[in-house]
Enzyme design. Structure first.
Site, PDB file in Angstrom:
ATOM      1  N   PRO A   2      36.996  37.440  36.286  1.00 32.19           N
ATOM      2  CG  PRO A   2      36.135  36.321  34.178  1.00 32.19           C
ATOM      3  CD  PRO A   2      36.050  37.675  35.008  1.00 32.19           C
ATOM      4  CD  GLU A   3      42.581  40.797  37.361  1.00 36.02           C
ATOM      5  OE1 GLU A   3      43.604  40.951  36.994  1.00 36.02           O
ATOM      6  OE2 GLU A   3      42.167  41.321  38.465  1.00 36.02           O
ATOM      7  CG  HIS A 106      21.342  35.801  35.649  1.00 35.70           C
ATOM      8  ND1 HIS A 106      20.338  36.717  35.449  1.00 35.70           N
ATOM      9  CD2 HIS A 106      21.305  35.545  36.909  1.00 35.70           C
ATOM     10  CE1 HIS A 106      19.805  37.286  36.605  1.00 35.70           C
ATOM     11  NE2 HIS A 106      20.433  36.644  37.512  1.00 35.70           N
ATOM     12  NE  ARG A 125      28.156  44.443  37.714  1.00 37.46           N
ATOM     13  CZ  ARG A 125      29.211  44.995  38.291  1.00 37.46           C
ATOM     14  NH1 ARG A 125      30.107  44.187  39.136  1.00 37.46           N
ATOM     15  NH2 ARG A 125      29.386  46.240  38.377  1.00 37.46           N
ATOM     16  NE  ARG A 163      50.998  54.450  26.349  1.00 37.80           N
ATOM     17  CZ  ARG A 163      50.179  54.978  25.367  1.00 37.80           C
ATOM     18  NH1 ARG A 163      49.099  55.795  25.772  1.00 37.80           N
ATOM     19  NH2 ARG A 163      50.064  54.248  23.943  1.00 37.80           N
TER      20      ARG A 163
END
Length: 282
Positions: A2-3, A106, A125, A163
DNA sequence: CATTTCACCTGGTGGC
DNA sequence: TGCCACCAGGTGAAAT
């Protein structure tokens, strides 16, 4: 997975299903990785509290919690005194089920609600994280980076000034912008016509403004698509309900650019696979 | 301090 | 079918 758009969609879906519900019982798994707060303290902290609301900050889901024994109809309603903070990592899911629903492998947390629903955190994970914050002892959660949906042109440009790292790497830095991940970094750079390896501090004012708008547009479009499938996303089986956005470059290595037909290239930037069109992006 | 690399995990895929 | 290498949408610690 997910973003920002996925996290936003999940937070909205969970909010719609558990807002106002009281946490009756808490079960937490044995794996240590997901717990930023020791499980015993987390369970103790959560039990009896009311879920006042659920929202997103960056890639974090923040559950606002009322005091134990204080229902939302009480006079202190709306006063959050604690937070449960969920980060989904790569494979985390936050599901609303019934207590009887079969428990997926999980599963690391089960919050049984007095309403007869159950909030579950599942993460194969174990890159995801759970945190409990008592607001009488600690500050409320705040993502370090700026919100890409609302940041203005001046502030956006200032993030990258001086940067020397690649713009792709800068977009992924959560302390600069909160919520941008690998997909939307690649997609927004494509829409802005900027190569991922360009040095962030060397982008022109015009390029930065194209990037800011492209990023916002791509994220908003994805939220719009996700929003129509919220119910699928958080159902008992954790079925994925997102419409796959028609990606322009992400995971399209070797396929023709949808604009000019040139083969999409894959490179590695900042250790992450990165996709771009060598013709459309300069 | 800024930047880069890598370990942390499991599971899915595709080649042999 | 089995085995293996490689890949995955994230992050923070360690190295440079």
């Amino acid at each position: 997975m997910p973003e920002l758009p996925e996290v936003e969609t999940i937070a909205r879906g969970v909010d719609a299903r558990v807002r106002g519900h009281r946490i009756a019982e808490v079960w937490l798994g044995r794996h240590r990785e997901p717990f930023k707060t020791p499980p015993a303290r987390m369970a103790q902290g959560l039990e009896g509290r009311t879920l006042l609301g659920v929202h997103r900050t960056g890639k974090h889901i923040v559950c606002e919690l009322g005091s134990a024994g204080c229902s939302p109809s009480d006079e202190r309603a709306g006063q959050a005194t604690a937070q449960w903070i969920v980060h989904l990592g790569m494979t985390g899911r936050l599901l609303v089920t019934t207590p009887e629903a079969s428990v997926a492998p999980h599963t690391h947390a089960r919050l049984t609600l007095a309403s007869g629903r159950e909030l579950r955190f599942v993460d194969p994970r174990r890159f995801g994280r759970l945190e409990f914050r008592d607001l009488s002892r600690a500050q409320g959660f705040a993502a370090p980076g700026a919100e890409p949906l609302t940041i203005g042109a001046q502030d956006f440009a200032a993030l990258f000034r001086g940067r020397r790292l690649a713009i792709k790497a800068a977009l992924l830095n959560q302390s600069l912008l909160a919520g941008v991940g690998n997909i939307y970094a690649d997609e927004s750079l494509f829409h802005a016509g900027i190569r991922p390896r360009r040095m962030a501090g060397r982008l022109t004012r015009a390029e930065l403004e194209r990037l800011r708008r492209a990023l916002r547009q791509v994220l908003e479009q994805a939220i719009g698509l996700g929003g129509s499938s919220v119910s699928d996303y958080v159902d008992a089986d954790g079925v994925r309900g997102f419409f796959q956005l028609e990606h322009r470059v992400y995971q399209r290595t070797g396929q023709p650019c949808r604009v000019c037909g040139t083969a999409i290239r894959r490179i590695v930037v900042g250790g992450r696979s990165t996709h771009y069109c060598p013709m459309c992006q300069r």
